[in-house]
Scaffold this active site. Structure first.
Site, PDB file in Angstrom:
ATOM      1  CG  ASP A  48      13.140   7.833  -4.566  1.00 54.84           C
ATOM      2  OD1 ASP A  48      12.580   8.301  -5.562  1.00 54.84           O
ATOM      3  OD2 ASP A  48      13.176   6.619  -4.297  1.00 54.84           O
ATOM      4  CB  THR A  89      12.623   4.265  -7.940  1.00 54.30           C
ATOM      5  OG1 THR A  89      11.791   5.366  -7.579  1.00 54.30           O
ATOM      6  CG2 THR A  89      13.564   3.951  -6.783  1.00 54.30           C
ATOM      7  CG  ASN A 110      10.221   1.440 -10.221  1.00 60.39           C
ATOM      8  OD1 ASN A 110      11.446   1.579 -10.260  1.00 60.39           O
ATOM      9  ND2 ASN A 110       9.406   2.430  -9.926  1.00 60.39           N
ATOM     10  CE  LYS A 171      10.667   4.507  -3.039  1.00 62.75           C
ATOM     11  NZ  LYS A 171      10.582   5.195  -4.353  1.00 62.75           N
ATOM     12  CG  ASP A 172      12.589  -3.745  -2.329  1.00 61.46           C
ATOM     13  OD1 ASP A 172      12.699  -3.285  -3.473  1.00 61.46           O
ATOM     14  OD2 ASP A 172      11.503  -4.125  -1.856  1.00 61.46           O
ATOM     15  NE  ARG A 173      11.617   1.168  -6.842  1.00 64.38           N
ATOM     16  CZ  ARG A 173      10.465   1.094  -6.202  1.00 64.38           C
ATOM     17  NH1 ARG A 173      10.114  -0.043  -5.613  1.00 64.38           N
ATOM     18  NH2 ARG A 173       9.642   2.134  -6.167  1.00 64.38           N
ATOM     19  CG  ASP A 362      15.215   8.068  -7.686  1.00 60.25           C
ATOM     20  OD1 ASP A 362      14.950   9.257  -7.400  1.00 60.25           O
ATOM     21  OD2 ASP A 362      14.522   7.112  -7.281  1.00 60.25           O
ATOM     22  CG  HIS A 363      12.592   9.757 -10.255  1.00 63.00           C
ATOM     23  ND1 HIS A 363      11.737  10.481  -9.454  1.00 63.00           N
ATOM     24  CD2 HIS A 363      12.622   8.505  -9.725  1.00 63.00           C
ATOM     25  CE1 HIS A 363      11.264   9.706  -8.490  1.00 63.00           C
ATOM     26  NE2 HIS A 363      11.788   8.503  -8.621  1.00 63.00           N
ATOM     27  CG  HIS A 496       8.769   9.832 -10.952  1.00 63.39           C
ATOM     28  ND1 HIS A 496       9.259   8.590 -11.299  1.00 63.39           N
ATOM     29  CD2 HIS A 496       8.322   9.697  -9.676  1.00 63.39           C
ATOM     30  CE1 HIS A 496       9.127   7.765 -10.278  1.00 63.39           C
ATOM     31  NE2 HIS A 496       8.559   8.399  -9.283  1.00 63.39           N
TER      32      HIS A 496
END
Length: 555
Positions: A48, A89, A110, A171-173, A362-363, A496
């Protein structure tokens, strides 16, 4: 004689075709995959907020078994980019595993405005499910807002649901969206006063015994210790000074400088949540991922399993301390060591040469604008309050209606379309008038209407990135692009979300079974990853994939 010349012509044609085939580029070409050539386990790693230049900037501090092993034994795509905005994310993780962009998979942020229910929603939030492993609402999550399949979903379908898929992240996501709709499980970390790995009833009604046992070991508690630099801080020459005005730090500590007593600081920093903003959050994730492999027997037979692991601590550290901090350098040095022990574990359990790994992000992230200003680089902070005040006055004066705007979020303006129609205004006309107004505002670089996004085919530039991130059903009526390096954020730390290179240029490394050794500067994009893994496995591509398989990485 005629037969002789006919034979010569046939031979010439055959030789010509053979010669041409040897020089054709093989991007997009799917090699034939024998069942015994498939890896037993595919491990997808998302780091991440990892900028590409972290690979090169911290290279001298890395060991031989982590990032360098992937580069040495595998394939390094050096010019890999996100081909859409926003670079957040949720959209990032989804795009990696679905092989497409928010335009198709629907995860446009998000958090984003739901035009049907007229409220903000969370990309993984789901009130129809319950938490598992905690009484807290932190487990009320699922992938139901993701509109497409992942390559893990396709592998499950291909193997008649015998191949397992598990997602893991702080993180859940970061766990849920990569794992897909058919996943056996997704686990994420609930900190605060509990420090537990949890899930939701979307996947299970009770945690497996191995997860309960892991939680009972108090592994998380063991990381509430001193965080100091792994090596002498004077050798950390790849980052800025330890004490500066560009970092956030932790509540309860006057200066954002090493060392950090995490046990003492945890009381004022949401308990176990403090681990997320330290390299120990990544170590804990690696610990749990290895336990999952062992307990779930991942990679133990010829039916391919998928493990999606997201290392999230790098993002929390970057947001808090910035991309040029000593803290971010130490975090990546320690992550490299976590990767080394993770790969050694895979060698010992699944077998060296029997698994395939890809690693990406993811970024990326921007340097702290305050720091950029001190280096005389144009950068700064957006005054959203002043912009809103001016724009509200314009709307009332121009249209004489105060209810035209329904929501403003993620650099987008959502109009109340029913109201616009009820008062006799033309929606396209309203959009264009607002575009022409906003383009004159301070620190606004570009503005586009939904009508433009749906009627014009852009192929290059920020316009193309916006279009790839634009969901006709979910995105707004006006899209605003700030000036380069102007952000909506606090004065310390990094963030970001833009289409600039510091946010789009991220690593892409492949190594393991079926992967060639090599590197390329040819441009690759995030949606290419899922089709590449699908081609390696010989399975269907995710149902809305727009990326192309990178045939040059497959052996």
């Amino acid at each position: 004689m005629k037969n002789f010349f006919t034979l010569i012509a046939i031979l010439f044609l055959f030789c010509s075709c053979g010669s041409q085939n040897t020089t054709l580029p093989n991007k997009g070409k799917s090699p034939s995959i024998e069942s015994n050539a498939r890896p037993k386990l595919v491990v997808g790693i998302v780091v991440d907020q990892m900028r590409y230049d972290y690979l090169t900037r911290f290279d001298s501090k890395f060991g031989d078994g982590g990032f360098k092993r992937m580069i040495r034994e595998g394939f390094n795509c050096k010019n890999n980019h996100f081909n859409y905005v926003p670079t957040y994310t949720g959209p990032g993780h989804t795009s990696v595993y679905t092989g497409t962009t928010p335009k198709y998979h629907g995860i446009i942020g998000n958090n984003f405005y739901d035009k049907e229910i007229k409220e903000m929603v969370y990309c993984a939030g789901d009130d129809s499910v319950e938490s598992v492993g905690t009484a807290h609402n932190a487990g009320k999550m699922s992938p139901h807002r993701m509109q497409t399949t992942t390559f893990g979903d396709e592998n499950r379908l291909f193997t008649q649901m015998r191949g397992k898929t598990i997602g893991i992240s702080l993180k859940d996501r970061g766990a849920i969206l990569p794992a897909g709709h058919t996943a056996n499980a997704a686990y994420w970390f609930h900190g605060m006063d509990e420090g537990l790995w949890i899930s939701s009833t979307f996947y299970m009604n009770d945690l497996p015994q191995w997860v309960k046992d892991f939680n009972a070991t108090e592994k998380a508690e063991s990381y509430l210790k001193e965080w100091n630099t792994l090596y002498d801080i004077s050798t950390y020459t790849e980052s800025g000074t330890d004490e500066n005005t560009f970092e956030g730090g932790f509540t309860g500590k006057e200066k954002a400088t090493f060392p950090y007593d995490l046990k003492a600081l945890s009381k004022d920093n949401r308990g176990f949540d403090i681990l997320k903003a330290t390299p120990y959050g990544n170590s804990l994730t690696a610990d749990f991922a290895m336990e999952a492999i062992k307990a779930e027997n991942l990679g133990e037979d010829e039916i391919t399993d998928v493990l999606a692991v997201s290392f999230s601590a790098t993002d929390y550290v970057g947001h808090n301390f910035g991309v040029n901090s000593k803290e971010i350098e130490d975090t990546y040095i320690r992550l490299d060591k976590d990767l080394e022990r993770f790969f050694e574990f895979l060698d010992a359990t699944v077998g060296k040469g029997e698994y395939t790994v890809f690693l990406t992000a993811d970024h990326g992230a921007i340097d702290v604008p305050q720091y950029l200003q001190s280096m005389k680089i144009p950068a700064g902070y957006l005054d959203n309050r002043a912009t809103k005040t001016r724009f509200d006055k314009y709307v009332l004066a121009k249209f004489n209606y105060s209810k035209l705007i329904e929501n403003v979020s993620n650099n987008q303006i959502f109009l109340n379309r029913k109201y616009v129609d009820s008062v006799g205004l033309n929606i396209n006309d309203v959009q264009e008038r607002m575009v022409n107004e906003l383009i004159g505002y301070k620190n606004v670089d570009k503005v586009f209407s939904a009508h433009t996004m749906t009627t014009t085919d852009f192929t290059t530039g920020i316009e193309s990135l916006l279009q790839n991130g634009y969901s006709q059903k979910r995105s707004g009526d006006i899209l605003i692009v700030p000036d380069p390096d102007y952000i909506s954020y606090g004065l310390t730390g990094s963030t970001h979300g833009s289409g600039l290179n510091h946010d789009t240029h991220v690593p892409l490394l492949f190594f393991g079974k079926g992967i060639k050794q090599g590197e390329t500067f040819d441009k690759t994009v995030i949606p290419d990853i899922a089709p590449t893994i699908s081609a390696l496995l010989g399975i269907s591509f995710p149902n809305s994939a727009t990326g192309q398989p990178l045939g040059f990485v497959i052996d």
